[in-house]
Scaffold this motif. Structure first.
Motif, mmCIF file in Angstrom:
data_model
loop_
_atom_site.group_PDB
_atom_site.id
_atom_site.type_symbol
_atom_site.label_atom_id
_atom_site.label_comp_id
_atom_site.label_asym_id
_atom_site.label_seq_id
_atom_site.Cartn_x
_atom_site.Cartn_y
_atom_site.Cartn_z
ATOM 1 N N PHE A 149 0.847 -1.197 0.099
ATOM 2 C CA PHE A 149 0.069 -0.064 0.038
ATOM 3 C C PHE A 149 0.766 1.278 -0.071
ATOM 4 C CE2 PHE A 149 -2.755 -3.284 1.928
ATOM 5 C CZ PHE A 149 -3.937 -3.331 1.110
ATOM 6 N N GLY A 150 2.280 1.221 0.037
ATOM 7 C CA GLY A 150 3.084 2.241 0.142
ATOM 8 C C GLY A 150 2.793 3.094 1.330
ATOM 9 N N ILE A 151 3.704 4.115 1.469
ATOM 10 C CA ILE A 151 3.975 4.976 2.785
ATOM 11 C C ILE A 151 2.811 5.971 2.769
ATOM 12 C CG2 ILE A 151 6.345 4.546 2.681
ATOM 13 C CD1 ILE A 151 6.829 7.323 1.601
ATOM 14 N N GLY A 152 2.062 6.170 1.815
ATOM 15 C CA GLY A 152 0.965 7.503 1.643
ATOM 16 C C GLY A 152 1.289 8.048 0.550
ATOM 17 N N PHE A 153 0.032 8.514 -0.116
ATOM 18 C CA PHE A 153 0.067 9.628 -0.977
ATOM 19 C C PHE A 153 0.401 10.945 -0.523
ATOM 20 C CE2 PHE A 153 -1.952 13.039 -3.660
ATOM 21 C CZ PHE A 153 -1.852 12.479 -4.784
ATOM 22 N N GLY A 154 1.572 11.204 -1.452
ATOM 23 C CA GLY A 154 2.170 12.630 -1.233
ATOM 24 C C GLY A 154 3.273 12.679 -0.181
ATOM 25 N N GLN A 155 3.693 11.487 0.363
ATOM 26 C CA GLN A 155 4.604 11.272 1.457
ATOM 27 C C GLN A 155 5.994 11.125 1.096
ATOM 28 O OE1 GLN A 155 3.686 11.562 4.750
ATOM 29 N NE2 GLN A 155 2.004 12.435 3.772
ATOM 30 N N PHE A 156 6.407 10.983 -0.235
ATOM 31 C CA PHE A 156 7.730 11.045 -0.767
ATOM 32 C C PHE A 156 8.490 12.083 -0.323
ATOM 33 C CE2 PHE A 156 11.224 11.389 -3.523
ATOM 34 C CZ PHE A 156 11.678 10.023 -3.833
ATOM 35 N N LYS A 157 8.061 13.222 -0.325
ATOM 36 C CA LYS A 157 8.756 14.534 0.122
ATOM 37 C C LYS A 157 9.131 14.579 1.642
ATOM 38 C CE LYS A 157 8.674 19.481 -0.404
ATOM 39 N NZ LYS A 157 8.054 20.697 -0.720
ATOM 40 N N SER A 158 8.194 14.066 2.301
ATOM 41 C CA SER A 158 8.489 13.897 3.747
ATOM 42 C C SER A 158 9.500 12.961 4.201
ATOM 43 C CB SER A 158 7.134 13.928 4.477
ATOM 44 O OG SER A 158 6.637 12.625 4.315
ATOM 45 N N ARG A 159 9.515 11.865 3.392
ATOM 46 C CA ARG A 159 10.470 10.749 4.073
ATOM 47 C C ARG A 159 11.862 10.618 3.201
ATOM 48 N NH1 ARG A 159 7.583 6.390 5.709
ATOM 49 N NH2 ARG A 159 5.559 7.246 6.862
ATOM 50 N N TYR A 160 12.003 11.044 1.974
ATOM 51 C CA TYR A 160 13.069 10.907 1.293
ATOM 52 C C TYR A 160 14.522 11.173 1.835
ATOM 53 C CZ TYR A 160 16.841 10.562 -2.280
ATOM 54 O OH TYR A 160 17.991 10.392 -3.018
ATOM 55 N N MET A 161 14.459 12.544 2.430
ATOM 56 C CA MET A 161 15.615 13.042 2.975
ATOM 57 C C MET A 161 16.211 12.259 4.081
ATOM 58 S SD MET A 161 17.022 15.157 1.029
ATOM 59 C CE MET A 161 18.360 15.570 1.778
ATOM 60 N N ASN A 162 15.216 11.794 4.932
ATOM 61 C CA ASN A 162 15.848 10.782 6.173
ATOM 62 C C ASN A 162 16.368 9.675 5.534
ATOM 63 O OD1 ASN A 162 14.843 12.734 8.163
ATOM 64 N ND2 ASN A 162 12.796 11.870 7.910
ATOM 65 N N TYR A 163 15.852 8.871 4.532
ATOM 66 C CA TYR A 163 16.245 7.785 3.888
ATOM 67 C C TYR A 163 17.633 7.739 3.143
ATOM 68 C CZ TYR A 163 12.520 4.714 4.949
ATOM 69 O OH TYR A 163 11.214 3.783 5.560
ATOM 70 N N GLN A 164 18.057 9.348 2.911
ATOM 71 C CA GLN A 164 19.065 9.512 2.154
ATOM 72 C C GLN A 164 20.184 9.619 3.261
ATOM 73 O OE1 GLN A 164 19.548 12.113 -1.441
ATOM 74 N NE2 GLN A 164 20.580 13.643 -0.210
ATOM 75 N N ALA A 165 19.876 10.193 4.394
ATOM 76 C CA ALA A 165 20.898 10.467 5.351
ATOM 77 C C ALA A 165 20.987 8.915 6.115
ATOM 78 C CB ALA A 165 20.257 11.197 6.613
#
Length: 437
Positions: A100-116
């Motif tokens: 089901f994914g992490i939620g619609f429109g949530q890519f921006k709110s998660r990506y930089m933490n995963y990059q770190a």
């Protein structure tokens, strides 16, 4: 007029050096030419004799296309490598919830933490140079999968394939209805052009983020409406609905659509005015901030906050202004809200600065390290850590980081990076540190 338009289009594409744009123009053009000359192409194929000359010519074409593809790949290679890095980290986010994914429109709110997190565990020099603050996946299909899972991707692809492969029957009565409604002069030209437009966007979506660009979204709606209209009229004709009934039905639908649009327009006008006012306040606040009038700037930010409290960029600016005004507790509250919506190096550094002024050195250290791992090619977070360790009375840690700064590759040389290097060199010299490598 058409050759002139095509010439300007070709010039714009060549000047942009956008591989995605060039590819998304070439393939739909081939699709349209194939559709237009399909009889001639079939005739040519049937009569084609695979002689040695023709085989050699075919092989030459394949070689030229391969060389062109490789040359295009190495055009702005760092940009391509940056997209590959984003896709690699995006794949890591997908592992959290594949269905089901992490939620619609949530890519921006998660990506930089995963990059770190990625750079904490994979500190490769060739990838470090590519890191930056990222909002989008630069691949709509990957972003849709990350946000909505494989179920969302399947739904998206089902709609796309249904639209692209929906066929319009060539019927004399269908053509008559089209002409009667002045919809188009040829029964298949507009739907085919609309499919080519959708194909163009679908290809561009592989390497960019067209769903975030309003003009492209508007065109997509127009293309879908064109295909839907042609299918609706075909269905009406195929069921042999009398002209009088068809006109009456169209009139009723038109009145209903007009009322719905009127209500929607009224609501939209109110919302547009509401957000326009808040964005204007944000603009005024930024203007005051740029002139270092922080107190007045904060007043404007506070007025805009109720309407923009879900905008990560706005909250980052607001938190930074509160920090500059010395209101550190309030700044931390706003910056934490900003990080939930759009974690980035600016908010992390501002958090670290506020913690440092409040004497919370461990929290400041963590915030600075978060900023560093998000973009490990930047000197500034490590520079702030050196300054923090000096205040914290940790000379060995400060010396070690200062030496790291002197040995880091600079992604974008600037006056600020030269000044940081100069300060670190002086610090190491004054404190008789290890020899610089």
């Amino acid at each position: 007029m058409v050759p002139l338009t095509l010439s300007f289009t070709a010039l714009a594409l060549s000047a942009s050096l956008s591989r995605a744009a060039i590819l998304s123009v070439i393939i739909p053009t081939i699709f349209l030419l194939t559709y237009r000359y399909k009889k001639e192409i079939l005739c040519f194929y049937k009569n084609l004799k695979w002689t040695a000359k023709n085989i050699a010519l075919f092989a030459l074409c394949i070689c030229l296309l391969s060389i062109s593809a490789i040359a295009t790949l190495y055009l702005k290679k760092e940009s391509a490598d940056g997209r590959v890095l984003i896709w690699k980290i995006g794949k890591n986010i997908l592992h959290e919830n594949r269905l089901f994914g992490i939620g619609f429109g949530q890519f921006k709110s998660r990506y930089m933490n995963y990059q770190a997190e990625y750079f904490k565990n994979n500190f490769y020099a060739n990838e470090i140079r590519l890191a930056d603050d990222t909002n989008y996946a630069f691949n709509e299909y990957l972003q849709a999968t990350v946000e909505n899972g494989f179920i969302g991707l399947l739904l998206m692809l089902s709609i796309l394939l249904t639209v692209l492969f929906a066929r319009t029957k060539k019927r004399n009565d269908f053509r008559h209805v089209m002409l009667k409604l002045n919809f188009m002069s040829n029964e298949t030209s507009l739907p085919t052009l609309a499919r080519a437009g959708i194909l163009c966007i679908a290809i561009f979506s592989l390497f960019s983020y067209p769903s975030q660009i309003l003009p492209i979204k508007t065109n997509l709606v127009l293309f879908l409406a064109t295909i839907a209209k042609s299918r609706q009229l075909e269905k009406a004709v195929s069921t042999n609905i009398p002209k009088r009934v068809l006109e009456k039905k169209s009139f009723s639908l038109g009145i209903s659509a007009f009322i719905a649009l009127l209500v929607l327009a009224s609501f939209a006008t109110f919302k547009i005015h509401f957000y326009q006012t808040r964005f204007q306040l944000w603009k005024e606040a930024q203007h005051l901030y740029s002139y270092e009038v922080y107190a007045n700037s904060i007043v404007k930010y506070a007025e805009a906050y109720p309407g923009l409290k879900h905008n990560g960029d706005f909250l980052t600016n607001y938190g930074k202004a509160l920090f500059m005004a010395g209101r550190h507790e309030e700044a931390l509250e706003i910056l934490k809200e900003a990080e939930n919506l759009f974690p980035n190096t600016v908010s992390c550094i501002a958090k670290g600065d506020s913690y440092k002024h409040l004497g919370k050195y461990p929290e400041a250290e963590q915030a600075y390290f978060d900023a560093f791992y998000m973009k490990p090619n930047r000197l500034y977070p490590k520079y702030l850590l050196v300054k923090l360790y000096q205040h914290w009375n940790k000379p060995e840690a400060a010396k070690s980081l200062a030496e790291d700064i002197m040995n880091m590759d600079i992604k974008v040389p600037s006056k600020a990076t030269l000044e940081i290097r100069s300060q670190m060199e002086k610090y190491l010299r004054d404190n008789q540190t290890l020899k610089l490598r």
